[in-house]
Design a protein around this motif. Sequence first.
Motif, PDB file in Angstrom:
ATOM      1  N   THR A  25      26.784 -17.664 -24.857  1.00  0.00           N
ATOM      2  CA  THR A  25      26.619 -18.288 -23.542  1.00  0.00           C
ATOM      3  C   THR A  25      27.038 -17.352 -22.407  1.00  0.00           C
ATOM      4  O   THR A  25      26.904 -17.703 -21.233  1.00  0.00           O
ATOM      5  CB  THR A  25      27.450 -19.581 -23.453  1.00  0.00           C
ATOM      6  N   LEU A  28      22.861 -12.891 -20.525  1.00  0.00           N
ATOM      7  CA  LEU A  28      21.621 -13.285 -19.857  1.00  0.00           C
ATOM      8  C   LEU A  28      20.504 -13.384 -20.884  1.00  0.00           C
ATOM      9  O   LEU A  28      20.169 -12.387 -21.534  1.00  0.00           O
ATOM     10  CB  LEU A  28      21.253 -12.254 -18.797  1.00  0.00           C
ATOM     11  N   LEU A  90      18.829 -23.449 -23.385  1.00  0.00           N
ATOM     12  CA  LEU A  90      18.816 -22.507 -22.266  1.00  0.00           C
ATOM     13  C   LEU A  90      18.117 -23.133 -21.069  1.00  0.00           C
ATOM     14  O   LEU A  90      16.927 -23.437 -21.125  1.00  0.00           O
ATOM     15  CB  LEU A  90      18.092 -21.221 -22.667  1.00  0.00           C
ATOM     16  N   ARG A  92      17.851 -21.610 -17.988  1.00  0.00           N
ATOM     17  CA  ARG A  92      17.143 -20.576 -17.243  1.00  0.00           C
ATOM     18  C   ARG A  92      17.189 -19.270 -18.027  1.00  0.00           C
ATOM     19  O   ARG A  92      18.103 -19.044 -18.830  1.00  0.00           O
ATOM     20  CB  ARG A  92      17.761 -20.396 -15.850  1.00  0.00           C
ATOM     21  N   PHE A  93      16.230 -18.409 -17.766  1.00  0.00           N
ATOM     22  CA  PHE A  93      16.134 -17.157 -18.513  1.00  0.00           C
ATOM     23  C   PHE A  93      15.247 -16.193 -17.747  1.00  0.00           C
ATOM     24  O   PHE A  93      14.478 -16.590 -16.869  1.00  0.00           O
ATOM     25  CB  PHE A  93      15.566 -17.397 -19.922  1.00  0.00           C
ATOM     26  N   GLU A 114      11.485 -22.060 -10.983  1.00  0.00           N
ATOM     27  CA  GLU A 114      12.885 -21.650 -10.873  1.00  0.00           C
ATOM     28  C   GLU A 114      13.558 -21.482 -12.222  1.00  0.00           C
ATOM     29  O   GLU A 114      14.661 -20.926 -12.295  1.00  0.00           O
ATOM     30  CB  GLU A 114      13.659 -22.654 -10.021  1.00  0.00           C
ATOM     31  N   ARG A 115      12.914 -21.933 -13.275  1.00  0.00           N
ATOM     32  CA  ARG A 115      13.527 -21.748 -14.590  1.00  0.00           C
ATOM     33  C   ARG A 115      13.548 -20.267 -14.979  1.00  0.00           C
ATOM     34  O   ARG A 115      14.392 -19.851 -15.768  1.00  0.00           O
ATOM     35  CB  ARG A 115      12.769 -22.581 -15.636  1.00  0.00           C
ATOM     36  N   LEU A 117      14.308 -16.523 -14.028  1.00  0.00           N
ATOM     37  CA  LEU A 117      15.204 -15.837 -13.095  1.00  0.00           C
ATOM     38  C   LEU A 117      14.604 -14.557 -12.538  1.00  0.00           C
ATOM     39  O   LEU A 117      14.834 -14.214 -11.375  1.00  0.00           O
ATOM     40  CB  LEU A 117      16.520 -15.513 -13.809  1.00  0.00           C
ATOM     41  N   GLY A 283      18.690 -10.796 -13.002  1.00  0.00           N
ATOM     42  CA  GLY A 283      18.935 -12.025 -13.762  1.00  0.00           C
ATOM     43  C   GLY A 283      20.357 -12.516 -13.630  1.00  0.00           C
ATOM     44  O   GLY A 283      20.604 -13.717 -13.385  1.00  0.00           O
ATOM     45  N   HIS A 284      21.331 -11.617 -13.786  1.00  0.00           N
ATOM     46  CA  HIS A 284      22.727 -12.009 -13.648  1.00  0.00           C
ATOM     47  C   HIS A 284      23.021 -12.494 -12.235  1.00  0.00           C
ATOM     48  O   HIS A 284      23.762 -13.468 -12.038  1.00  0.00           O
ATOM     49  CB  HIS A 284      23.640 -10.830 -14.002  1.00  0.00           C
ATOM     50  N   ARG A 286      20.989 -13.929 -10.055  1.00  0.00           N
ATOM     51  CA  ARG A 286      20.409 -15.241  -9.763  1.00  0.00           C
ATOM     52  C   ARG A 286      20.992 -16.333 -10.662  1.00  0.00           C
ATOM     53  O   ARG A 286      21.028 -17.510 -10.276  1.00  0.00           O
ATOM     54  CB  ARG A 286      18.893 -15.195  -9.922  1.00  0.00           C
ATOM     55  N   LEU A 287      21.484 -15.921 -11.848  1.00  0.00           N
ATOM     56  CA  LEU A 287      22.103 -16.903 -12.731  1.00  0.00           C
ATOM     57  C   LEU A 287      23.478 -17.304 -12.191  1.00  0.00           C
ATOM     58  O   LEU A 287      23.954 -18.412 -12.422  1.00  0.00           O
ATOM     59  CB  LEU A 287      22.224 -16.316 -14.137  1.00  0.00           C
TER      60      LEU A 287
END
Length: 288
Positions: A25, A28, A90, A92-93, A114-115, A117, A283-284, A286-287
């Motif tokens: 978890t 990314l 998951l 988002r990815f 938006e799912r 990233l 990705g990181h 926006r996550l």
Amino acid sequence: MTKEFELTIGDGRILHVYDTAPGATDRLPVLWHHGTPNIGAPPEPLFDDRLGLRWISYDRPGYGGSTPEPGRTLASAAGYASRIADALGLARFAVMGHSGGSSHALACAALLGERVLAALSVSALAPYTPGGLAPRAFDWFAGMAPSCEASLRAAAQGRAAKERHEATAAYDPEMFTPEDHAAFEGEWSWFDSVVGPALATGPGGLIDDDVAYVTPWGCDPAAVTAPILLVHGGLDRVVPAAHGEWLARHCPTAELRLSPGDGHISILPSAGAAAVQWLAAEGHRRLG
């Protein structure tokens, strides 16, 4: 150690899935979309544990352990991605692909909003329209190696014509540049591990892919809201750079990195590591 498992997605159909960090978890998730003809094993030469990525992928229907689904479109990738992400918990990815897999990744991003990233697209095909002119006009086939053009023109005539073409088609080394062949001799000999198994049971997956590339995607890549990085080799004979340039013009969130001296494969060792670093950072970020 990569875990492989089978996921039932409906009507008894199976997707064969790969996960490099089951249950993690703190990483990314990156959903890899493989090229044609490949199985879905994630791209080991791009692994960099410092980036905190969890590579997830699958054999597209008709390849490896996944049930064939003739008539699938590029938009179908969004459904497969959603099923896999839901099964793994998951929300988002990020997505990434190479060659035709990049087109699947962009379709996935276009439909899942938006799912997704961020999207990293290496050597992607642009959408096709009958007659070979992509929307808003460029010659979709211009610059392709003759064998690649013949293969996709056969697919444009329908599945039966494509099947006839594949019955006599042979591997054409001239589709690849000298730079590509050099890449095959290095760490990207990795392709040997994904191409052979993809064709072990016949050309069905390849045929389904090529027919999908020359039929409507079922979505508009311009609808992608996530950041997109398009990476393309200027010498590419399989998917000419004009495809990446078209996508860059028509996708509002896209950045194009064109590498003038690279082909379809050499772009991976040349620009792949930096591109994956971009994907990890976006990705990181926006996550959160």
